[in-house]
Write an enzyme that holds these catalytic residues in place. Sequence first.
Site, mmCIF file in Angstrom:
data_model
loop_
_atom_site.group_PDB
_atom_site.id
_atom_site.type_symbol
_atom_site.label_atom_id
_atom_site.label_comp_id
_atom_site.label_asym_id
_atom_site.label_seq_id
_atom_site.Cartn_x
_atom_site.Cartn_y
_atom_site.Cartn_z
ATOM 1 N N PHE A 152 0.822 -1.213 0.000
ATOM 2 C CA PHE A 152 0.000 0.000 0.000
ATOM 3 C C PHE A 152 0.856 1.263 0.000
ATOM 4 O O PHE A 152 0.369 2.340 0.331
ATOM 5 C CB PHE A 152 -0.935 0.005 1.217
ATOM 6 N N CYS A 260 -0.807 3.665 -9.914
ATOM 7 C CA CYS A 260 -1.718 2.690 -9.288
ATOM 8 C C CYS A 260 -3.196 2.948 -9.524
ATOM 9 O O CYS A 260 -3.906 2.054 -9.972
ATOM 10 C CB CYS A 260 -1.456 2.636 -7.786
HETATM 11 C C1 UDX Z 1 -1.580 5.214 -4.302
HETATM 12 C C2 UDX Z 1 -2.103 4.703 -2.957
HETATM 13 O O1 UDX Z 1 -2.271 5.806 -2.062
HETATM 14 C C3 UDX Z 1 -1.160 3.660 -2.376
HETATM 15 O O2 UDX Z 1 -1.713 3.122 -1.190
HETATM 16 C C4 UDX Z 1 -0.953 2.539 -3.405
HETATM 17 O O3 UDX Z 1 -0.029 1.579 -2.926
HETATM 18 C C5 UDX Z 1 -0.463 3.108 -4.738
HETATM 19 O O4 UDX Z 1 -1.381 4.119 -5.194
HETATM 20 P P1 UDX Z 1 0.301 6.916 -5.136
HETATM 21 O O5 UDX Z 1 -0.174 6.601 -6.509
HETATM 22 O O6 UDX Z 1 1.762 6.916 -4.858
HETATM 23 O O7 UDX Z 1 -0.354 5.908 -4.068
HETATM 24 O O8 UDX Z 1 -0.235 8.381 -4.791
HETATM 25 P P2 UDX Z 1 -1.348 9.049 -3.873
HETATM 26 O O9 UDX Z 1 -0.675 9.941 -2.915
HETATM 27 O O10 UDX Z 1 -2.294 8.078 -3.330
HETATM 28 O O11 UDX Z 1 -2.096 9.965 -4.963
HETATM 29 C C6 UDX Z 1 -2.732 9.382 -6.096
HETATM 30 C C7 UDX Z 1 -3.346 10.461 -6.957
HETATM 31 O O12 UDX Z 1 -4.476 11.049 -6.324
HETATM 32 C C8 UDX Z 1 -2.418 11.623 -7.300
HETATM 33 O O13 UDX Z 1 -2.602 11.961 -8.650
HETATM 34 C C9 UDX Z 1 -2.893 12.752 -6.407
HETATM 35 O O14 UDX Z 1 -2.634 14.010 -6.963
HETATM 36 C C10 UDX Z 1 -4.377 12.465 -6.347
HETATM 37 N N1 UDX Z 1 -5.033 12.978 -5.126
HETATM 38 C C11 UDX Z 1 -4.737 12.433 -3.903
HETATM 39 C C12 UDX Z 1 -6.024 13.963 -5.231
HETATM 40 O O15 UDX Z 1 -6.310 14.463 -6.328
HETATM 41 N N2 UDX Z 1 -6.668 14.369 -4.100
HETATM 42 C C13 UDX Z 1 -6.411 13.834 -2.872
HETATM 43 O O16 UDX Z 1 -7.064 14.254 -1.900
HETATM 44 C C14 UDX Z 1 -5.399 12.852 -2.768
#
Ligand code: UDX
Length: 433
Positions: A152, A260
């Site tokens: 995760f 992811c």
């Molecule tokens: C995600 C999951 O959080 C993680 O648990 C899994 O193992 C892999 O996928 P990650 O892709 O590294 O992690 O990034 P994350 O911080 O979760 O953000 C994902 C996307 O959502 C980004 O594009 C971010 O900009 C967007 N986001 C996140 C939003 O637009 N709003 C939010 O409130 C949070």
Amino acid sequence: MKIAVIGTGYVGLVTGAVLAHLGNNVICVDQDQAKLRLIASGKSPIYEPGLEEILQRTITEGLLTVSNSIQDAVKVSEIVFIAVGTPPAADGSPDMSAVKTVASEIAKGIHHFTVIVNKSTVPVGSGDLVANIITELGVKRTQFEVVSNPEFLREGSAVRDTMEPDRIVIGASSPEAAQPLIDLYRPLDRPILITDVNSAELIKYASNSFLAMKISFINAMSILCEECGANIADVSKGIGSDSRIGPAFLQAGLGWGGSCFPKDVTGLLATAKQMGYHFELLQSVWDINQQQTHRFLDRLSKELGGFKEKTIGLLGLAFKPNTDDIRDAKSLTIIDRIFKEGGSIRAYDPAASQHVLKLYSQLDIKTSPYAVAEGADALILVTEWNEFKQMDLARLAKVMKNPLLFDGRRVYDPELAQRAGFRYFTIGLKGSP
Ligand code: UDX
């Protein structure tokens, strides 16, 4: 313990480094020799805070080594992690070819009882798939176990997430099969959830899809806010304060990207389809995310009278801050459309510029936000790097041809931006520009 980790991408390398840091003997396996050389010299092939320090220490202590031979690594290991990529195939389902190849190689290396761990994000039924490949190659079923242990970690905080996970999920067919992993993770002192293999595999997809759903929900609400004059920041705070909902992943913006969420949402959609269920809710989560960036660009295009012969400055290219990863980054959607509609682009990102330049050679890469703004018709804040939160907005506005700031991540105070000389637009707020 003696561990092999196959695949040195985000998940594999961070897992290998952290397990070595905990005192295990870890062999990181990959077929990319250049990458292995880099790792062996203590350098990280990915931009990830804290990773290089751990690599250097564990390599010096002899706890972490590299190899390009799966068979050799399996021969001397008690636990073998499969951490290779499962990119989406044409129909959205995960491409399992790398996992299958690795499973065959593992089969050839098994010499004593071995626990094989699916760490890659793999669809329900993959535990059986790996086990079948191995038995078909002549290995007795009593000689190995296949366990699911989904990861995760988030990019940018991958080391911390691996050291301090909210929970560790272990999917195993029996308590005995789960025990080696329970022992391995004991030093982390985090909650461990033991399930059957299928449930563990599903938990990974369900977690990421649920988080994507939260973001798509708040982005859909941001549209209503723009229409009725409400403020999405307050709405987000208001609903997030309910402990049943929680404040995380309710930040409205250009939408979600990365390695992811897109792949896991389409992966779960494909799984549901195979099982005869049309997962309409999840389809909407996807659709809202696709529309979000285009709505934002529609608004900018209207403001500029189209992108033709306009120069747009992009602040940020990575899919989120603190990473150089551009997989499914919203910057790519933006660049694609502006180029298609006849505009030109200059951009700055603290880490990801060179990756995007490889895809769009006509991109004008700058080395500072101020150079991006110089003479531009509009600025778009694409990625909320800290560096962009501390900029001198008045200085930026002054050097632009047309001081128009489109804030895709809701970083700036609208009043301050306007006072600095900008016409300011952001998501989920009525009125401007
Ligand atoms: C995600 C999951 O959080 C993680 O648990 C899994 O193992 C892999 O996928 P990650 O892709 O590294 O992690 O990034 P994350 O911080 O979760 O953000 C994902 C996307 O959502 C980004 O594009 C971010 O900009 C967007 N986001 C996140 C939003 O637009 N709003 C939010 O409130 C949070």
